[in-house]
Design a protein around this motif. Structure first.
Motif, PDB file in Angstrom:
ATOM      1  N   HIS A   2       0.735  -1.155  -0.295  1.00  0.00           N
ATOM      2  CA  HIS A   2       0.009   0.357   0.123  1.00  0.00           C
ATOM      3  C   HIS A   2       1.026   1.135   0.388  1.00  0.00           C
ATOM      4  O   HIS A   2       2.178   1.934   0.629  1.00  0.00           O
ATOM      5  N   TYR A   4       0.867   4.064   1.719  1.00  0.00           N
ATOM      6  CA  TYR A   4       1.046   4.825   2.858  1.00  0.00           C
ATOM      7  C   TYR A   4       1.730   4.114   3.665  1.00  0.00           C
ATOM      8  O   TYR A   4       3.080   4.799   4.824  1.00  0.00           O
ATOM      9  N   ALA A   5       1.882   2.765   3.787  1.00  0.00           N
ATOM     10  CA  ALA A   5       3.424   1.741   4.126  1.00  0.00           C
ATOM     11  C   ALA A   5       4.394   2.014   3.319  1.00  0.00           C
ATOM     12  O   ALA A   5       5.150   2.335   4.195  1.00  0.00           O
ATOM     13  N   ARG A   9       7.494   3.492   5.517  1.00  0.00           N
ATOM     14  CA  ARG A   9       8.692   2.961   5.228  1.00  0.00           C
ATOM     15  C   ARG A   9       9.715   3.588   4.858  1.00  0.00           C
ATOM     16  O   ARG A   9      11.518   3.963   5.328  1.00  0.00           O
ATOM     17  N   ARG A  72       9.034   0.480  12.453  1.00  0.00           N
ATOM     18  CA  ARG A  72       8.044   0.814  11.661  1.00  0.00           C
ATOM     19  C   ARG A  72       7.960   0.032   9.836  1.00  0.00           C
ATOM     20  O   ARG A  72       8.076   0.276   8.746  1.00  0.00           O
ATOM     21  N   ARG A  75       7.304  -3.053  10.910  1.00  0.00           N
ATOM     22  CA  ARG A  75       5.276  -3.332  10.225  1.00  0.00           C
ATOM     23  C   ARG A  75       4.720  -1.992  10.664  1.00  0.00           C
ATOM     24  O   ARG A  75       4.608  -0.871  11.234  1.00  0.00           O
ATOM     25  N   PRO A  76       4.617  -1.812   8.591  1.00  0.00           N
ATOM     26  CA  PRO A  76       4.803  -0.129   8.869  1.00  0.00           C
ATOM     27  C   PRO A  76       2.683   0.110   8.831  1.00  0.00           C
ATOM     28  O   PRO A  76       2.644   0.260   7.534  1.00  0.00           O
ATOM     29  N   GLN A  77       2.187  -0.110   9.699  1.00  0.00           N
ATOM     30  CA  GLN A  77       0.661   0.476  10.215  1.00  0.00           C
ATOM     31  C   GLN A  77       0.591   1.479  10.336  1.00  0.00           C
ATOM     32  O   GLN A  77       1.099   2.521  10.438  1.00  0.00           O
ATOM     33  N   PRO A  78      -0.698   2.060   9.606  1.00  0.00           N
ATOM     34  CA  PRO A  78      -1.235   3.737   9.584  1.00  0.00           C
ATOM     35  C   PRO A  78      -1.009   3.839  10.881  1.00  0.00           C
ATOM     36  O   PRO A  78      -0.446   4.998  10.624  1.00  0.00           O
ATOM     37  N   VAL A  79      -1.061   3.432  11.971  1.00  0.00           N
ATOM     38  CA  VAL A  79      -0.799   4.191  13.535  1.00  0.00           C
ATOM     39  C   VAL A  79       0.262   4.571  13.684  1.00  0.00           C
ATOM     40  O   VAL A  79       0.453   5.761  13.895  1.00  0.00           O
ATOM     41  N   HIS A  80       1.005   4.140  13.185  1.00  0.00           N
ATOM     42  CA  HIS A  80       2.389   4.024  13.035  1.00  0.00           C
ATOM     43  C   HIS A  80       3.122   5.334  12.187  1.00  0.00           C
ATOM     44  O   HIS A  80       3.974   6.347  12.599  1.00  0.00           O
ATOM     45  N   GLN A 121       2.300  12.052   6.086  1.00  0.00           N
ATOM     46  CA  GLN A 121       1.831  10.985   7.053  1.00  0.00           C
ATOM     47  C   GLN A 121       0.652  11.627   8.332  1.00  0.00           C
ATOM     48  O   GLN A 121      -0.034  10.522   7.482  1.00  0.00           O
TER      49      GLN A 121
END
Length: 137
Positions: A2, A4-5, A9, A72, A75-80, A121
């Motif tokens: 994705h 955003y991920a 990153r 990050r 685990r490049p999650q949206p919350v991060h 972000q």
């Protein structure tokens, strides 16, 4: 992956490369010399000589940001990305404050990157908040 991920990153890679030299007293001494030389060569002002407390805080910042960058990357999650965006806005504020207090103009380069990654972000979160909620049915 994705988009955003990928952004999360990319900001993590930037942090990893830029803050790794701050993580130990030995690498910080090298980074300090390099930054001082660059600042002097560009006519942007002097860096203060390194002292034990300054080195300690640089090492603490470098260590925490390295761990945060690794999280990050793995685990490049949206919350991060959300939390990283907020942290970058704070970093940019403190860099702006330091510039206002007479810190080396070399900080402008870091401030621009912090603000850009912060906005990039946080912007998708704003757009998501502006969307109407689905109708309950």
């Amino acid at each position: 992956m994705h988009r955003y991920a990928r952004l999360v990153r990319a900001s993590a890679w930037y942090d990893l490369l830029v803050t790794a030299p701050f993580a130990t007293p030995w690498t910080y001494a090298l980074a300090h010399r390099a930054l001082s030389a660059a600042s002097g060569a560009l006519g942007l002002g002097e860096l203060p000589p390194p002292e034990p407390m300054q080195t300690l805080f640089a090492n603490l910042m470098g260590s925490v940001v390295l761990v945060w960058a690794l999280l990050r990357l793995l685990r490049p999650q949206p919350v991060h990305g959300l939390f990283d965006g907020v942290a970058r806005v704070l970093f940019a504020c403190w860099q702006g404050w330091a510039l206002g207090q007479g810190a080396t103009g070399l900080l402008w380069g870091f401030l621009v990157v912090e603000a850009a990654f912060g906005a990039a972000q946080l912007w998708p979160r704003r757009r998501a908040a502006d969307r109407p909620a689905p109708a309950a049915g």
